[in-house]
Design an enzyme around this catalytic site. Structure first.
Site, PDB file in Angstrom:
ATOM      1  N   GLU A  90       0.905  -1.197   0.068  1.00  0.00           N
ATOM      2  CA  GLU A  90      -0.184   0.241   0.371  1.00  0.00           C
ATOM      3  C   GLU A  90       0.723   0.783   0.232  1.00  0.00           C
ATOM      4  O   GLU A  90       0.252   2.034   0.829  1.00  0.00           O
ATOM      5  CB  GLU A  90      -0.391   0.026   1.510  1.00  0.00           C
ATOM      6  CG  GLU A  90      -1.824  -1.604   1.274  1.00  0.00           C
ATOM      7  CD  GLU A  90      -3.166  -0.994   1.076  1.00  0.00           C
ATOM      8  OE1 GLU A  90      -4.115   0.105   1.348  1.00  0.00           O
ATOM      9  OE2 GLU A  90      -4.125  -1.824   1.250  1.00  0.00           O
ATOM     10  N   HIS A 149      -5.093   2.521  -0.049  1.00  0.00           N
ATOM     11  CA  HIS A 149      -4.285   3.076  -0.631  1.00  0.00           C
ATOM     12  C   HIS A 149      -3.931   2.588  -2.086  1.00  0.00           C
ATOM     13  O   HIS A 149      -3.582   1.613  -2.191  1.00  0.00           O
ATOM     14  CB  HIS A 149      -3.015   3.403   0.204  1.00  0.00           C
ATOM     15  CG  HIS A 149      -3.553   3.630   1.439  1.00  0.00           C
ATOM     16  ND1 HIS A 149      -3.380   2.928   2.672  1.00  0.00           N
ATOM     17  CD2 HIS A 149      -3.065   5.284   2.273  1.00  0.00           C
ATOM     18  CE1 HIS A 149      -3.545   3.545   3.982  1.00  0.00           C
ATOM     19  NE2 HIS A 149      -3.997   5.445   3.889  1.00  0.00           N
ATOM     20  N   LYS A 176     -10.991   5.371   5.806  1.00  0.00           N
ATOM     21  CA  LYS A 176     -10.545   5.345   5.175  1.00  0.00           C
ATOM     22  C   LYS A 176      -9.987   5.111   3.082  1.00  0.00           C
ATOM     23  O   LYS A 176      -9.328   4.035   3.086  1.00  0.00           O
ATOM     24  CB  LYS A 176      -8.783   5.778   5.961  1.00  0.00           C
ATOM     25  CG  LYS A 176      -7.692   6.719   5.108  1.00  0.00           C
ATOM     26  CD  LYS A 176      -6.858   6.723   5.798  1.00  0.00           C
ATOM     27  CE  LYS A 176      -4.962   7.455   4.810  1.00  0.00           C
ATOM     28  NZ  LYS A 176      -4.235   7.321   5.631  1.00  0.00           N
TER      29      LYS A 176
END
Length: 261
Positions: A90, A149, A176
């Protein structure tokens, strides 16, 4: 889920979030606990929360991670702490398999109960391991930020929305998502996906951003779309591309909030 409150700082769910309520998270990246403590002193005034990037430690074990967190807590006792280990898959430096990653975080939860307030858990670790980590973090007194991410691209809008919803449905205290835009339209789609996820899961706090210079605007105005916090740097020590200065970030978010009143 609901609002997450840590050390008096409220990460608001979209149902109650406003552009002016968005909080500032300052990342701390250093090789030793002593260096982290020094950074924490510098960053505390500008931050609502401090993110300790444990993946930057020169030696990373549950014990050394716990020592680093303790040093930051002592240096900035009035700031909530987000503990993060960012793996290579990530975009981070920690070259760990999902099993090694989970073992490290579970060990940290056992080693330092109460030593941190939020734990970043990469959603890509898989259903079984993230479920175990969710339980371990809660047992240690910490809320969980499920994160994803993508440093290569901005996925299609529906995929981003569905991913945030999936995080919420999997039990995230905070969801997130960070993506890499190739143009302004990509950055706009990240905000669109955020607003859609906020509408579908209004009780789960969200943190989203498009990275790099093209996505910098999303860090400033995300609160208007349901985001509860944004990352800003102190002393130019950004942990991801496009992070603004923390003080400039707060001023911009406050200006957006004031304009929307």
């Amino acid at each position: 889920m609901a609002d997450v409150t840590v050390w008096g700082t409220v990460l608001s769910a979209p149902a109650r979030a406003t552009a002016g309520s968005c909080k500032v998270i300052v990342p701390l990246t250093a090789a030793t606990p002593a260096e982290l403590a020094g950074l924490a002193v510098q960053a505390a005034e500008a931050a609502d929360l401090l993110e300790v990037r444990l993946d930057a430690l020169e030696t990373l074990t549950p014990r050394t991670a716990a020592q680093a967190l303790a040093a930051v807590r002592k240096a900035a006792p009035k700031r909530a702490i987000l503990a993060t280990v960012r793996t290579a898959r990530e975009g981070g430096p920690a070259d760990l398999t999902p099993e090694e990653y989970a073992a490290l975080l579970e060990g940290l939860c056992e080693e330092a109960p109460g030593g941190f307030d939020l734990l970043d858990v990469e959603f890509s670790v898989g259903e079984a391991l993230r479920g175990s980590l969710l339980g371990a973090a809660h047992q240690a007194g910490a809320a969980v930020v499920f994160s994803c991410h993508d440093f290569d691209k901005t996925p299609v809008t529906v995929a981003m929305t569905d991913l945030l919803v999936s995080m919420a449905d999997a039990g995230a205290d905070v969801a997130k998502l960070a993506v890499m835009p190739r143009d302004a339209a990509d950055a706009a789609r990240l905000l669109q996906a955020t607003a859609q996820a906020a509408a579908r899961r209004p009780e789960t706090p969200l943190i989203t951003m498009a990275m790099g210079p093209m996505g910098a605007v999303t860090r400033l105005c995300g609160g208007a779309f349901g985001v509860c916090a944004s990352f800003g740097a102190v002393g130019g020590a950004a942990s991801a591309p496009g992070q603004p200065d923390a003080r400039d970030l707060r001023a911009a978010m406050e200006a957006v909030g004031k304009a929307m009143q």
